[in-house]
Design a protein around this motif. Structure first.
Motif, PDB file in Angstrom:
ATOM      1  N   ASP A 209      43.610  38.342  45.345  1.00  0.00           N
ATOM      2  CA  ASP A 209      44.226  38.658  44.055  1.00  0.00           C
ATOM      3  C   ASP A 209      43.852  40.063  43.595  1.00  0.00           C
ATOM      4  O   ASP A 209      44.695  40.807  43.093  1.00  0.00           O
ATOM      5  CB  ASP A 209      43.804  37.631  43.001  1.00  0.00           C
ATOM      6  CG  ASP A 209      44.474  36.283  43.191  1.00  0.00           C
ATOM      7  OD1 ASP A 209      45.468  36.221  43.948  1.00  0.00           O
ATOM      8  OD2 ASP A 209      44.009  35.299  42.589  1.00  0.00           O
TER       9      ASP A 209
ATOM     10  N   GLU B 283      53.402  36.614  41.988  1.00  0.00           N
ATOM     11  CA  GLU B 283      52.342  35.996  41.195  1.00  0.00           C
ATOM     12  C   GLU B 283      52.051  34.613  41.772  1.00  0.00           C
ATOM     13  O   GLU B 283      52.453  33.589  41.223  1.00  0.00           O
ATOM     14  CB  GLU B 283      52.763  35.906  39.724  1.00  0.00           C
ATOM     15  CG  GLU B 283      52.975  37.256  39.051  1.00  0.00           C
ATOM     16  CD  GLU B 283      51.690  38.058  38.976  1.00  0.00           C
ATOM     17  OE1 GLU B 283      50.624  37.452  38.798  1.00  0.00           O
ATOM     18  OE2 GLU B 283      51.750  39.296  39.113  1.00  0.00           O
TER      19      GLU B 283
ATOM     20  N   SER C 218      46.722  43.182  43.338  1.00  0.00           N
ATOM     21  CA  SER C 218      46.990  43.879  42.079  1.00  0.00           C
ATOM     22  C   SER C 218      46.779  45.387  42.218  1.00  0.00           C
ATOM     23  O   SER C 218      47.622  46.189  41.788  1.00  0.00           O
ATOM     24  CB  SER C 218      46.078  43.317  40.986  1.00  0.00           C
ATOM     25  OG  SER C 218      46.245  44.027  39.778  1.00  0.00           O
TER      26      SER C 218
ATOM     27  N   SER D  45      39.640  44.733  44.525  1.00  0.00           N
ATOM     28  CA  SER D  45      40.237  45.917  43.913  1.00  0.00           C
ATOM     29  C   SER D  45      39.544  47.198  44.369  1.00  0.00           C
ATOM     30  O   SER D  45      40.198  48.195  44.699  1.00  0.00           O
ATOM     31  CB  SER D  45      40.151  45.787  42.382  1.00  0.00           C
ATOM     32  OG  SER D  45      40.545  46.986  41.750  1.00  0.00           O
TER      33      SER D  45
END
Length: 346
Positions: A90, A32, A94, A307
């Motif tokens: 990020d 993280e 993820s 993503s």
């Protein structure tokens, strides 16, 4: 004994002001880690030309996705824009973790398409996501011909059999122009850049098309081209404004960096924002909320783009047989702030 001059993780940590373990997490796309810290580490990695050691056991890294942050000329992919790169990472990190992949982030400057294919050929990558911001059509075609499963982000080309995930520039620009028209403006200008960045070209094309669609007239004297860094945007704006007899009622700037430089130059010329001229940017960088006045801008979920890139790769890697090229465009939202206001009447 031959001295080893290769940079170490400890040296990277010292220059970035973080711990060696944090550097390792960033390089392996784990943990993280905040976007700001991740970007700072990647900047040091790039400046030191650090290359991670190839693993001895390739089976352990059989599901590695490499994200290549490519700064071909550095006019757009630089520290001024580091925040949106962090958001991409990020989103990738993820999604990669949830699908069982390891994400490795590598940063390169002043490289050619041939250099990129060499990097991929000598890596253990199962697949790659490549930042296409500064890559040309020819660059992307050459990289695509390498035939490693690859997705390009922050770029979009028709007529290339390649996978892209990018923002929907056309719809975003239409939203901007509709907002300005609803505020009563008809004399709307465009501030772009000749910097070799695909999305800048797509936004200018969308501006021309949507001005016509909305029944608005394009005035060529209100189409400006400036630099894409904070310093060059300001300096070029001062020069452009000095060479033009008139200004538009409102301007759409191709990104927030240009909007910042252009607004600063307008103020220096005696114009008040938004009382005299309304300004809209693109990207919703953190700085846009703290400018004076705060900047109305387009917000695109960079995390969603990151993503989606991993999702597309996962489908390609698990498909039975070949799949056609996938081209995804992510929608945008207008964030209305103080730099736009209704046109004064009377």
């Amino acid at each position: 004994m031959k001295k080893n001059n290769k940079p170490t993780i400890k040296q990277i940590a010292e220059q970035a002001g973080v711990s060696p373990s944090t550097v390792s997490l960033v390089l392996n796309g784990k943990g993280e880690i905040s976007g700001v810290t991740r970007s700072r580490v990647l900047e040091v990695v790039s400046s030191l030309n650090y290359l991670p050691r190839a693993p001895k056991n390739r089976e352990k890294t059989a599901k590695t996705i490499k994200f290549l942050k490519i700064a071909k000329h550095g006019h757009t992919v630089n520290r001024d824009h580091s925040h949106f790169i962090s958001d991409y990472i990020d989103g990738m990190s993820s999604e990669a973790t949830s699908r069982g992949y390891k994400l490795q982030v590598l940063s390169y400057e002043n490289v050619t398409a041939s250099d990129i294919t060499d990097i991929l050929a000598n890596s253990d990558a199962t697949a790659a996501i490549i930042l296409g911001t500064e890559l040309t059509r020819e660059d992307i075609q050459k990289i695509q011909d390498f035939r490693l499963p690859t997705v390009f982000i922050d770029s979009f080309y028709d007529l290339i059999d390649a996978n892209f995930v990018d923002m929907n520039n056309g719809d975003a620009v239409y939203t901007v122009l509709s907002h300005l028209k609803d505020l009563g403006f008809s004399k709307i200008g465009f501030v772009g850049s000749e910097t070799q960045t695909r999305n800048f070209a797509l936004r200018k094309k969308a501006f021309m098309k949507n001005m016509h669609h909305l029944g608005l007239t394009v005035n060529s004297s209100h189409i400006l081209s400036i630099g894409s860094t904070i310093a060059s945007a300001y300096e070029d704006s001062l020069e452009a404004l000095s060479n033009h007899d008139s200004v538009a009622e409102a301007y759409f700037c191709a990104n927030d960096i240009m909007a910042y430089g252009f607004t600063k130059a307008l103020k220096e010329k005696g114009y008040k924002i938004p009382q005299d001229i309304s300004i809209v940017g693109f990207d919703n960088l953190p700085m846009s909320a703290t400018l004076d006045p705060s900047l109305t801008t387009i917000d695109v979920s960079k995390r969603k783009i990151g993503s989606m890139a991993v999702t597309v790769l996962d489908e390609l890697l698990n498909a039975e047989g070949s799949l056609p090229a996938v081209k995804v465009q992510v929608g945008a939202e207008l964030v209305v702030r103080a730099s736009t206001t209704p046109k004064k009447t009377g």
